[in-house]
Design an enzyme around this catalytic site. Structure first.
Site, PDB file in Angstrom:
ATOM      1  N   SER A 112     111.342  70.195  58.308  1.00  0.00           N
ATOM      2  CA  SER A 112     110.676  69.382  59.342  1.00  0.00           C
ATOM      3  C   SER A 112     109.505  70.147  59.936  1.00  0.00           C
ATOM      4  O   SER A 112     109.476  71.389  59.923  1.00  0.00           O
ATOM      5  CB  SER A 112     111.655  68.988  60.455  1.00  0.00           C
ATOM      6  OG  SER A 112     112.008  70.112  61.228  1.00  0.00           O
ATOM      7  N   LYS A 137     116.412  76.187  59.481  1.00  0.00           N
ATOM      8  CA  LYS A 137     115.536  75.627  58.448  1.00  0.00           C
ATOM      9  C   LYS A 137     114.542  76.673  57.964  1.00  0.00           C
ATOM     10  O   LYS A 137     114.220  76.743  56.763  1.00  0.00           O
ATOM     11  CB  LYS A 137     114.786  74.402  59.000  1.00  0.00           C
ATOM     12  CG  LYS A 137     115.667  73.171  59.212  1.00  0.00           C
ATOM     13  CD  LYS A 137     114.835  71.982  59.643  1.00  0.00           C
ATOM     14  CE  LYS A 137     115.683  70.778  60.022  1.00  0.00           C
ATOM     15  NZ  LYS A 137     116.515  70.265  58.924  1.00  0.00           N
TER      16      LYS A 137
END
Length: 222
Positions: A112, A137
């Site tokens: 993201s 992430k």
């Protein structure tokens, strides 16, 4: 020759939209699921389902290596900020490691905007809310980059569930932020699968009509 794709995260969200897109393009797709919950829906699309928990490295290796060779791995696995155990790093690390063992040609990872060097694109409020997940992430992205695999990392902006608009774009500009529909993210993922231009690139994904703020940036065409 039809490429064989292993999809992780296909039970919901962007992953489910990617599953639909891959089947429309006649890819041979296997979806790895942790539970039986979404098996019937995916099988109805013509997708083969294999069960395995990506959080368990030994299990995922056994399951993947027991199947025929996989050309491309696609993972949308991710958690929520409130999750006690977040899969964003560990599950993706295990998939990356087994992809390397299988000799996969490419690994596409969906993370993201706000991950890694795109942190400045987010507002302080958004960053505060998402930081626990973004840290995980980032670790997954770094593991993939250092793995030696050919990769494409796609970082979507804020996700919406409405039908595709066809206005999804990719950019290498880390300042860009905005919203995008999940179906448009899926379309962009399907586009990079066979693009040499997208190899070893980190790309932000937004809808060109749903940008936050106005900056000049280059669109990445693949």
């Amino acid at each position: 020759m039809t490429k064989s794709i292993l999809l992780a995260g296909g039970s919901r969200g962007v992953g489910r939209e990617i599953a639909k897109c891959l089947r429309l393009q006649n890819y041979q797709v296997k979806a790895i699921l942790r539970t039986e919950a979404s098996r019937s829906e995916l099988e109805a699309m013509g997708i083969e389902v294999v069960l395995g928990d990506a959080m368990n490295g030994e299990e995922i290796e056994r399951v993947v290596l027991a199947n025929e060779s996989i050309d491309i791995f696609v993972s949308t696995i991710g958690g929520l900020p409130q999750d006690t155990v977040k899969p964003d790093y560990l599950a993706n690390k295990n998939l990356i490691d087994v992809a390397k063992k299988t000799g996969a040609k490419k690994f596409v990872l969906v993370t993201s905007i706000g991950t890694g060097n795109s942190v400045p694109a987010l507002s302080p409020q958004a960053l505060a809310a998402l930081q626990p997940v973004l840290i995980e992430k980032d670790k997954a992205e770094q593991h993939l980059i250092s793995s030696g695999l050919s990769y494409t990392i796609i970082r979507p902006g804020g996700l919406k569930s409405e039908p595709a608009t066809g206005n999804g774009i990719l950019t290498e500009d880390i300042r860009v932020v905005g919203s995008i529909h999940r179906a448009d993210v899926a379309d962009l993922v399907c586009r990079v699968l066979n693009s040499d231009l997208a190899d070893n690139k980190i790309l932000s994904a937004v809808d060109k009509n749903m940008l936050f703020g106005q900056i000049d940036f280059e669109v990445f065409n693949c």
